[in-house]
Enzyme design. Structure first.
Site, mmCIF file in Angstrom:
data_model
loop_
_atom_site.group_PDB
_atom_site.id
_atom_site.type_symbol
_atom_site.label_atom_id
_atom_site.label_comp_id
_atom_site.label_asym_id
_atom_site.label_seq_id
_atom_site.Cartn_x
_atom_site.Cartn_y
_atom_site.Cartn_z
ATOM 1 N N ASN A 1 -0.274 -3.953 -6.095
ATOM 2 C CA ASN A 1 -0.887 -3.960 -4.754
ATOM 3 C C ASN A 1 -0.865 -5.346 -4.119
ATOM 4 O O ASN A 1 -1.193 -5.499 -2.949
ATOM 5 C CB ASN A 1 -2.309 -3.376 -4.776
ATOM 6 C CG ASN A 1 -3.349 -4.381 -5.233
ATOM 7 O OD1 ASN A 1 -3.032 -5.366 -5.899
ATOM 8 N ND2 ASN A 1 -4.592 -4.139 -4.878
ATOM 9 N N ALA B 1 -7.273 11.714 -10.957
ATOM 10 C CA ALA B 1 -6.256 11.157 -11.867
ATOM 11 C C ALA B 1 -5.051 10.622 -11.095
ATOM 12 O O ALA B 1 -3.926 10.676 -11.585
ATOM 13 C CB ALA B 1 -5.834 12.226 -12.880
ATOM 14 N N LYS C 1 3.535 1.359 -3.769
ATOM 15 C CA LYS C 1 2.963 0.593 -4.888
ATOM 16 C C LYS C 1 3.784 0.674 -6.179
ATOM 17 O O LYS C 1 3.833 -0.273 -6.949
ATOM 18 C CB LYS C 1 1.527 1.060 -5.176
ATOM 19 C CG LYS C 1 0.520 0.609 -4.134
ATOM 20 C CD LYS C 1 -0.880 1.057 -4.541
ATOM 21 C CE LYS C 1 -1.918 0.526 -3.570
ATOM 22 N NZ LYS C 1 -3.296 0.802 -4.023
ATOM 23 N N GLY D 1 -3.494 7.196 -8.616
ATOM 24 C CA GLY D 1 -3.329 5.768 -8.857
ATOM 25 C C GLY D 1 -4.655 5.031 -8.911
ATOM 26 O O GLY D 1 -4.848 4.122 -9.726
ATOM 27 N N ALA D 2 -5.586 5.430 -8.058
ATOM 28 C CA ALA D 2 -6.890 4.756 -8.035
ATOM 29 C C ALA D 2 -7.621 4.990 -9.357
ATOM 30 O O ALA D 2 -8.232 4.072 -9.917
ATOM 31 C CB ALA D 2 -7.724 5.267 -6.865
ATOM 32 N N THR E 1 0.834 -1.192 0.000
ATOM 33 C CA THR E 1 0.000 0.000 0.000
ATOM 34 C C THR E 1 0.874 1.250 0.000
ATOM 35 O O THR E 1 2.099 1.164 -0.168
ATOM 36 C CB THR E 1 -1.025 -0.047 1.168
ATOM 37 O OG1 THR E 1 -1.927 1.051 1.026
ATOM 38 C CG2 THR E 1 -0.376 0.015 2.542
ATOM 39 N N ILE F 1 -15.247 6.145 -4.172
ATOM 40 C CA ILE F 1 -14.301 5.161 -3.628
ATOM 41 C C ILE F 1 -13.837 5.557 -2.223
ATOM 42 O O ILE F 1 -13.182 4.786 -1.552
ATOM 43 C CB ILE F 1 -13.097 4.860 -4.556
ATOM 44 C CG1 ILE F 1 -12.096 6.001 -4.583
ATOM 45 C CG2 ILE F 1 -13.566 4.508 -5.961
ATOM 46 C CD1 ILE F 1 -10.725 5.525 -5.052
ATOM 47 N N ASP G 1 -6.722 -3.742 -7.783
ATOM 48 C CA ASP G 1 -7.590 -2.600 -7.462
ATOM 49 C C ASP G 1 -8.733 -2.454 -8.476
ATOM 50 O O ASP G 1 -9.882 -2.192 -8.112
ATOM 51 C CB ASP G 1 -6.782 -1.297 -7.411
ATOM 52 C CG ASP G 1 -5.930 -1.195 -6.147
ATOM 53 O OD1 ASP G 1 -6.279 -1.843 -5.137
ATOM 54 O OD2 ASP G 1 -4.910 -0.482 -6.171
HETATM 55 P P1 ATR Z 1 -4.563 8.003 -5.252
HETATM 56 O O1 ATR Z 1 -3.264 7.510 -5.810
HETATM 57 O O2 ATR Z 1 -4.986 7.362 -3.976
HETATM 58 O O3 ATR Z 1 -5.661 8.002 -6.249
HETATM 59 P P2 ATR Z 1 -3.577 10.789 -5.336
HETATM 60 O O4 ATR Z 1 -2.580 10.478 -6.395
HETATM 61 O O5 ATR Z 1 -3.128 11.526 -4.141
HETATM 62 O O6 ATR Z 1 -4.297 9.495 -4.753
HETATM 63 O O7 ATR Z 1 -4.795 11.534 -6.020
HETATM 64 C C1 ATR Z 1 -5.726 12.268 -5.298
HETATM 65 C C2 ATR Z 1 -6.757 12.810 -6.274
HETATM 66 O O8 ATR Z 1 -7.628 13.700 -5.563
HETATM 67 C C3 ATR Z 1 -6.151 13.629 -7.397
HETATM 68 O O9 ATR Z 1 -6.914 13.443 -8.546
HETATM 69 C C4 ATR Z 1 -6.259 15.047 -6.861
HETATM 70 O O10 ATR Z 1 -6.255 16.052 -7.837
HETATM 71 P P3 ATR Z 1 -4.855 16.707 -8.339
HETATM 72 O O11 ATR Z 1 -4.255 15.731 -9.287
HETATM 73 O O12 ATR Z 1 -5.265 17.987 -8.971
HETATM 74 O O13 ATR Z 1 -4.028 16.908 -7.096
HETATM 75 C C5 ATR Z 1 -7.613 14.974 -6.214
HETATM 76 N N1 ATR Z 1 -7.804 16.047 -5.219
HETATM 77 C C6 ATR Z 1 -7.260 16.134 -3.995
HETATM 78 N N2 ATR Z 1 -7.647 17.272 -3.378
HETATM 79 C C7 ATR Z 1 -8.456 17.929 -4.259
HETATM 80 C C8 ATR Z 1 -9.189 19.157 -4.233
HETATM 81 N N3 ATR Z 1 -9.166 19.970 -3.148
HETATM 82 N N4 ATR Z 1 -9.916 19.500 -5.314
HETATM 83 C C9 ATR Z 1 -9.964 18.700 -6.408
HETATM 84 N N5 ATR Z 1 -9.292 17.521 -6.507
HETATM 85 C C10 ATR Z 1 -8.562 17.146 -5.433
#
Ligand code: ATR
Length: 285
Positions: free
Chosen positions: A97, A140, A76, A142-143, A72, A229, A113
Site C-alpha cells: 500500500n 477474509a 495492491k 485483503g484488509a 490502492t 473498519i 495497513d
Molecule cells: P478487502 O480486500 O477490502 O478486504 P474484499 O476482498 O472485497 O475486500 O473482501 C470483502 C469481504 O466482505 C469478504 O470477506 C466478503 O466475504 P466473501 O469472501 O464471502 O465474499 C465480505 N462480504 C461482502 N459482502 C458480504 C455479505 N453480503 N455477507 C457476508 N460477507 C460479505
C-alpha cells in the site's frame, strides 16, 4: 501555518495515490492537511491509473523523481512484481500500500495497513492489550489479512476468523501457517464471541449501500472492544449496537489515518499526528 500549495519551489517533494478509480480516495486530504500543518514544501495528488498502465506508471515514479506513492484498489497485489524489494509485511501479505523510492531510484514496497489498524485500536481503546484474550475477525479479504498479521505480531493468544466464504478464511490460515488462527463457521458466529477481547469487522457489510452486519452480540463480553473498519458511515449499525450494550467502540477512519503516517514520514519527513482536527478536515469532503 505556511500554505505551500501556492508556493511550491524547485525542491518540492512529490507523492500521490495510485488507484482506479481514485477519485474517492481520502489520502490527498490527509497528506495535504499534514503538509500544511507541518509547513513542508511537498505535494500529494491522486493518480488515476488503469490496470493495464500500472507498470508504466510505477516505473515513471522513479523516472520523474517522485518520493513515492500509496497504492490502492485494485493495484495492491499487481505492483508486487514491479518492486525492487519488499518489506517483511508486504511480502507476507502479498500486497503493497506504500511505495518508497530510494535515492538510487529503487522501489521498495511496504504495507502499513496492519500498523494503521493496531495504532487506531491502541489509541482509541487504550485499555485493550493483546494478551487480554481471543480476537474475532470477520471477513477474509485483503484488509482481514493485514489485520490478522498485525494481531499475530501483537501477540494475541487466538484469532477466530470467520468469513461467508469459508475457504478464503482457510487460505489465510494456511498462508500464515500460524496455529493461533482458528477458522470458524460464519453461520454460527455468535458462538465464537464468548470470551473475545476484541471483535473486528473487516467485511464490507455496514458500508453505505451494503446490507448491515446484523449479528447477535449477546454472547460478547461487555468489556470487549468492537472495531469496524468501515468508515462510511462512521457509526455503523454494528458500532451503534455495541455502544448501546456498553462495549468500547472504535470506528474505521482511524485505521486509514494512521496507516498514512508511515508514507508521509518516509516521503516528506516529519512526524504527522492523528488529531480530531484532521478527522474533521477529512470528513468535510
Ligand atoms: P478487502 O480486500 O477490502 O478486504 P474484499 O476482498 O472485497 O475486500 O473482501 C470483502 C469481504 O466482505 C469478504 O470477506 C466478503 O466475504 P466473501 O469472501 O464471502 O465474499 C465480505 N462480504 C461482502 N459482502 C458480504 C455479505 N453480503 N455477507 C457476508 N460477507 C460479505
Amino acid at each position: 501555518m505556511t500554505d505551500h500549495t501556492l508556493t511550491h519551489t524547485g525542491n518540492t517533494r512529490l507523492a500521490g495515490v495510485i488507484g482506479w478509480p481514485v477519485s474517492h480516495s481520502l489520502s490527498p486530504r490527509i497528506h495535504g492537511f499534514w503538509l500544511r500543518e507541518l509547513g513542508i514544501d511537498g505535494a500529494y495528488v491522486p493518480f488515476p491509473v488503469k490496470p493495464e498502465a500500472v507498470e508504466e506508471a510505477i516505473t515513471g515514479l522513479a523516472a520523474l523523481g517522485l518520493a513515492g506513492a500509496n497504492v490502492t484498489v485494485p493495484h495492491k497485489e499487481a505492483v508486487i512484481p514491479i518492486m525492487d524489494d519488499l518489506d517483511r509485511t508486504a511480502r507476507r501479505l502479498g500486497a503493497v500500500n506504500t511505495i518508497v523510492v530510494g535515492d538510487d531510484g529503487r522501489l521498495v514496497g511496504h504495507n502499513s495497513d496492519g500498523y494503521g489498524f493496531l495504532e487506531n485500536l491502541k489509541t482509541n481503546a487504550p485499555d485493550w492489550s493483546a494478551d487480554l484474550g481471543p480476537a474475532v475477525v470477520l471477513g477474509a479479504g485483503g484488509a482481514a489479512r493485514a489485520i490478522v498479521g498485525a494481531l499475530i505480531d501483537a501477540g494475541v493468544p487466538e484469532i477466530r476468523l470467520m468469513n461467508r466464504t469459508r475457504s478464503r478464511a482457510e487460505s489465510i490460515a494456511e498462508d500464515f501457517g500460524e496455529p493461533v488462527i482458528k477458522v470458524g463457521d460464519w453461520n454460527t458466529l455468535p458462538a465464537y464471541l464468548g470470551d473475545a477481547a476484541v471483535l473486528v469487522n473487516t467485511t464490507s457489510l455496514g458500508m453505505k449501500g451494503q446490507p448491515p452486519l446484523a449479528i447477535d452480540l449477546a454472547q460478547l463480553p461487555p468489556d470487549a472492544v468492537v472495531n469496524d473498519i468501515v468508515y462510511a458511515p462512521l457509526a455503523t449499525d454494528l458500532l451503534k449496537t455495541a455502544r448501546e450494550r456498553g462495549n468500547i467502540v472504535v470506528d474505521g477512519l482511524g485505521m486509514l489515518l494512521h496507516q498514512a503516517r508511515f508514507g508521509f514520514t518516509a516521503w516528506f519527513g516529519g512526524e504527522p499526528i492523528v488529531t480530531e482536527a484532521l478527522r474533521r478536515f477529512v470528513l468535510e469532503r
